[in-house]
Design an enzyme around this catalytic site. Structure first.
Site, PDB file in Angstrom:
ATOM      1  N   HIS A 153     -10.790 -42.467  21.759  1.00  0.00           N
ATOM      2  CA  HIS A 153     -11.504 -42.558  20.480  1.00  0.00           C
ATOM      3  C   HIS A 153     -12.979 -42.262  20.721  1.00  0.00           C
ATOM      4  O   HIS A 153     -13.531 -42.731  21.713  1.00  0.00           O
ATOM      5  CB  HIS A 153     -11.367 -43.976  19.921  1.00  0.00           C
ATOM      6  CG  HIS A 153     -12.168 -44.160  18.661  1.00  0.00           C
ATOM      7  ND1 HIS A 153     -11.754 -43.639  17.453  1.00  0.00           N
ATOM      8  CD2 HIS A 153     -13.355 -44.778  18.434  1.00  0.00           C
ATOM      9  CE1 HIS A 153     -12.657 -43.948  16.529  1.00  0.00           C
ATOM     10  NE2 HIS A 153     -13.637 -44.636  17.095  1.00  0.00           N
ATOM     11  N   VAL A 169       0.879  -1.171   0.000  1.00  0.00           N
ATOM     12  CA  VAL A 169       0.000   0.000   0.000  1.00  0.00           C
ATOM     13  C   VAL A 169       0.914   1.218   0.000  1.00  0.00           C
ATOM     14  O   VAL A 169       1.827   1.309   0.821  1.00  0.00           O
ATOM     15  CB  VAL A 169      -0.895  -0.008   1.257  1.00  0.00           C
ATOM     16  CG1 VAL A 169      -1.589   1.329   1.439  1.00  0.00           C
ATOM     17  CG2 VAL A 169      -1.913  -1.139   1.165  1.00  0.00           C
TER      18      VAL A 169
HETATM   19  P1  NAI Z   1       2.391 -10.155  11.860  1.00  0.00           P
HETATM   20  O1  NAI Z   1       3.839  -9.956  12.006  1.00  0.00           O
HETATM   21  O2  NAI Z   1       1.768 -11.424  12.279  1.00  0.00           O
HETATM   22  O3  NAI Z   1       1.970  -9.939  10.342  1.00  0.00           O
HETATM   23  C1  NAI Z   1       2.224  -8.741   9.664  1.00  0.00           C
HETATM   24  C2  NAI Z   1       2.147  -9.012   8.181  1.00  0.00           C
HETATM   25  O4  NAI Z   1       2.189  -7.774   7.515  1.00  0.00           O
HETATM   26  C3  NAI Z   1       3.284  -9.858   7.654  1.00  0.00           C
HETATM   27  O5  NAI Z   1       2.765 -10.866   6.833  1.00  0.00           O
HETATM   28  C4  NAI Z   1       4.135  -8.854   6.896  1.00  0.00           C
HETATM   29  O6  NAI Z   1       4.842  -9.438   5.815  1.00  0.00           O
HETATM   30  C5  NAI Z   1       3.085  -7.896   6.414  1.00  0.00           C
HETATM   31  N1  NAI Z   1       3.546  -6.544   6.101  1.00  0.00           N
HETATM   32  C6  NAI Z   1       4.500  -5.824   6.745  1.00  0.00           C
HETATM   33  N2  NAI Z   1       4.603  -4.613   6.182  1.00  0.00           N
HETATM   34  C7  NAI Z   1       3.697  -4.559   5.176  1.00  0.00           C
HETATM   35  C8  NAI Z   1       3.319  -3.571   4.250  1.00  0.00           C
HETATM   36  N3  NAI Z   1       3.881  -2.363   4.253  1.00  0.00           N
HETATM   37  N4  NAI Z   1       2.341  -3.857   3.364  1.00  0.00           N
HETATM   38  C9  NAI Z   1       1.745  -5.084   3.366  1.00  0.00           C
HETATM   39  N5  NAI Z   1       2.070  -6.068   4.227  1.00  0.00           N
HETATM   40  C10 NAI Z   1       3.027  -5.792   5.129  1.00  0.00           C
HETATM   41  O7  NAI Z   1       1.743  -8.902  12.621  1.00  0.00           O
HETATM   42  P2  NAI Z   1       0.257  -8.612  13.076  1.00  0.00           P
HETATM   43  O8  NAI Z   1      -0.712  -9.461  12.349  1.00  0.00           O
HETATM   44  O9  NAI Z   1       0.119  -7.138  13.026  1.00  0.00           O
HETATM   45  O10 NAI Z   1       0.275  -9.076  14.575  1.00  0.00           O
HETATM   46  C11 NAI Z   1       1.251  -8.549  15.475  1.00  0.00           C
HETATM   47  C12 NAI Z   1       1.621  -9.561  16.498  1.00  0.00           C
HETATM   48  O11 NAI Z   1       0.579  -9.713  17.455  1.00  0.00           O
HETATM   49  C13 NAI Z   1       1.815 -10.968  15.936  1.00  0.00           C
HETATM   50  O12 NAI Z   1       3.103 -11.122  15.418  1.00  0.00           O
HETATM   51  C14 NAI Z   1       1.597 -11.818  17.130  1.00  0.00           C
HETATM   52  O13 NAI Z   1       2.796 -11.902  17.836  1.00  0.00           O
HETATM   53  C15 NAI Z   1       0.582 -11.032  17.945  1.00  0.00           C
HETATM   54  N6  NAI Z   1      -0.747 -11.633  17.778  1.00  0.00           N
HETATM   55  C16 NAI Z   1      -0.932 -12.937  18.141  1.00  0.00           C
HETATM   56  C17 NAI Z   1      -2.154 -13.543  17.974  1.00  0.00           C
HETATM   57  C18 NAI Z   1      -2.302 -14.973  18.335  1.00  0.00           C
HETATM   58  O14 NAI Z   1      -1.420 -15.505  19.001  1.00  0.00           O
HETATM   59  N7  NAI Z   1      -3.375 -15.646  17.942  1.00  0.00           N
HETATM   60  C19 NAI Z   1      -3.305 -12.825  17.450  1.00  0.00           C
HETATM   61  C20 NAI Z   1      -2.999 -11.473  17.071  1.00  0.00           C
HETATM   62  C21 NAI Z   1      -1.771 -10.903  17.261  1.00  0.00           C
END
Ligand code: NAI
Ligand code: FAD
Length: 467
Positions: free
Chosen positions: A446, A238
């Site tokens: 099971h 973006v």
């Molecule tokens: P994320 O690191 O999981 O994913 C961010 C994504 O954005 C990546 O795929 C990256 O390649 C992409 N990205 C980076 N810059 C970009 C750009 N300029 N344009 C398009 N894509 C881009 O980070 P997210 O989803 O924000 O979550 C942050 C953290 O919060 C996670 O890493 C996790 O540690 C934690 N989290 C954990 C959850 C769980 O355990 N179920 C749920 C939600 C968050």
């Protein structure tokens, strides 16, 4: 009220509140400071808990509307979004109050206000009304967590251009939702709004979803989400967003550069990661060192370079997960109390709470290949699991990776129903240094989904029986 403590924690999230509780259990005087106004941090207030409440509710809504028919149940469903949000808020309220109860139970003082370290062992707390209180502590634990990573040139208003915080509080279902980032937040919250009726487009910089997750699982995940109606634009970035009379015009271009195009949307969710949060903490004053990514540098005992100051959770290195913060919290409290606190970073699971869920622990195939480790793979699909058939949820598979020579379990990757619960037994196996044969020869009830884990473990030595 005493103003002097054995240990004071700055930040009341899973890293902070668990450290304070454990310190109290170990007989130390402790306080936990948080500026938010309610304890529980990102996790309880705007993260894990509200997102999981909405994931659960939206999944039931989708099931009732689209999946029940498969089971011979006819249902007419209607969305009551304000009631769904109210239920989410109720859960958050109960759990954050629960932290206050646990503080009282363990003789921890919970202090509401912004903490700033003014000298080693000295913290100034500023309340919302501007009044200040100075407290002293033999040990200070920094547990200030993380915040949304900004997208350059894009201003989040939490209404039309939202972070996860706005995305869990929308007051109507957007017709079109553009998600920036195919990571955990983008796919979980994208799932919530997709199930409630939004057309969801995900723009991802890399050429795959969920970087870091085992690639085979990631590919299956993208395919399944595609069938659920997600549209993906991978290798795309973006570059700008313009507010129109109605909606947004988002400019995108290939990650490697090239022709721009415009995507029209109603709401845009920025979910490109989180950054450590250490603003206004006084770290420069006392000289606490940060790494290039702004994370507090610590040794294996969570000690910073300044004696008496420690750090745990999202503000230091490692996965940004609530249970990782909690484990570090327990370890640091035990270390401060003179015990042998320790965290095994090879046994920290990670779960994406979509449907199906994605759960992983240990090494991915890509990591093992890169490290030159010889490994064996056992796999089992849910289509061959009896319980999965009875609940009409057969998408996905279990994959277990074990050392080719020793058979020690090195990793487990699951996409499927209840994956988050299924991976727990493999976390324990890794913690105990178990072999795949240990899992394969353990009796599993099971008919349960856990049998798929056992069958995958059998597959490591080539004797999967139910396929
Ligand atoms: P994320 O690191 O999981 O994913 C961010 C994504 O954005 C990546 O795929 C990256 O390649 C992409 N990205 C980076 N810059 C970009 C750009 N300029 N344009 C398009 N894509 C881009 O980070 P997210 O989803 O924000 O979550 C942050 C953290 O919060 C996670 O890493 C996790 O540690 C934690 N989290 C954990 C959850 C769980 O355990 N179920 C749920 C939600 C968050
Ligand atoms: P935080 O929870 O961020 O807590 C830090 C606290 O410190 C905050 O309350 C902040 O207000 C306070 N603070 C900061 N500076 C100061 C100061 N100077 N004075 C006083 N207080 C201060 N993880 C999972 O494991 N499972 C999930 O399902 C999951 N879902 C998530 C969903 C979303 C939408 C988000 C955003 C995150 C999710 N996470 C999940 C990640 C999880 O929330 C974090 O890893 C976890 O909260 C980190 O805990 P922490 O204690 O390090 O920091």
């Amino acid at each position: 009220m005493a103003d002097s403590f054995d240990a004071v924690v700055i930040g009341g999230g899973p890293g902070g509140y668990n450290a304070a509780i454990r310190l109290g259990q170990l007989g130390l005087t402790a306080a936990c400071i948080d500026k938010r106004g309610s304890f529980g941090g990102t996790c309880l207030n705007v993260g894990c808990i509200p997102s999981k409440a909405l994931l659960h509710a939206s999944e039931r809504f989708h099931e009732a509307g689209s999946e029940f028919a498969k089971l011979g149940i006819k249902a007419k469903v209607e969305l009551d979004l304000p009631a769904m949000m109210a239920q989410k808020n109720k859960v958050v309220g109960e759990l954050t109050k629960g932290v206050e109860f646990l503080f009282r139970k363990n003789k921890v003082e919970g202090i509401v206000g912004e903490g700033r370290i003014t000298a080693p062992g000295k913290i100034e707390v500023k309340a919302a009304d501007g009044s200040t209180r100075t407290i002293t502590a033999k040990s200070i634990i920094i547990a200030t967590g993380s915040d949304v990573a900004p997208l350059p040139g894009v201003t989040i208003d939490e209404k039309q251009i939202v972070s996860s915080t706005g995305a869990i509080a929308l007051t109507s279902v957007p017709k079109r939702l553009l998600v920036v980032g195919a990571g955990v937040i983008g796919l979980e919250l994208g799932s919530v709004w997709r199930r409630l009726g939004s057309e969801v487009t995900v723009v991802e910089f890399l050429d795959r979803v969920t970087p870091g997750v085992d690639l085979e699982i990631g590919k299956a995940f993208q395919r399944i989400l595609g069938k659920q109606g997600f549209t993906f634009q991978l290798s795309t970035k973006v570059t700008g967003v313009e507010k129109k009379k109605s909606g947004l015009a988002v400019t995108v271009e290939p990650a490697a550069g090239g022709d721009k195009s415009v995507i029209e949307t109603d709401v845009m969710l920025v979910a490109i990661g989180r950054r450590p949060y250490t603003d206004n903490l006084g770290l420069e004053t006392v000289g606490v060192a940060l790494d290039k990514r702004g994370r507090v540098i610590t040794d294996h005992h969570y000690k910073t370079n300044v004696p008496g100051i420690y750090a745990v959770g999202d503000c230091r290195e490692g996965p940004m997960l609530a249970h990782k913060a909690e484990d570090e919290a327990v370890a640091v409290a035990e270390i401060i109390a003179g015990k042998a606190g320790h965290v095994n970073y090879d046994a920290i699971p990670s779960v994406i709470y979509t449907f199906p869920e994605v759960a992983t622990v240990g090494k991915t195939e890509e990591e093992l290949k890169a490290a030159g480790v010889q490994y064996k793979v056992g796999k089992f699909p849910f289509t061959a699991n009896a319980r999965a058939k009875t609940i009409a949820a057969t998408e996905g598979f279990v994959k277990i990776l074990a050392d080719a020579k020793t058979d020690k379990v090195l990793g487990c990757h699951v996409i499927g129903p209840e994956a988050g619960n299924l991976v727990a037994e493999v976390v324990l196996a890794i913690e105990f240094g178990a072999s795949s044969e240990d899992i394969a020869r353990t009796c599993h009830s099971h008919p349960t989904l856990t049998e798929a884990v056992r069958q995958a473990a059998m597959g490591v030595e080539g004797w999967t029986m139910q396929m």
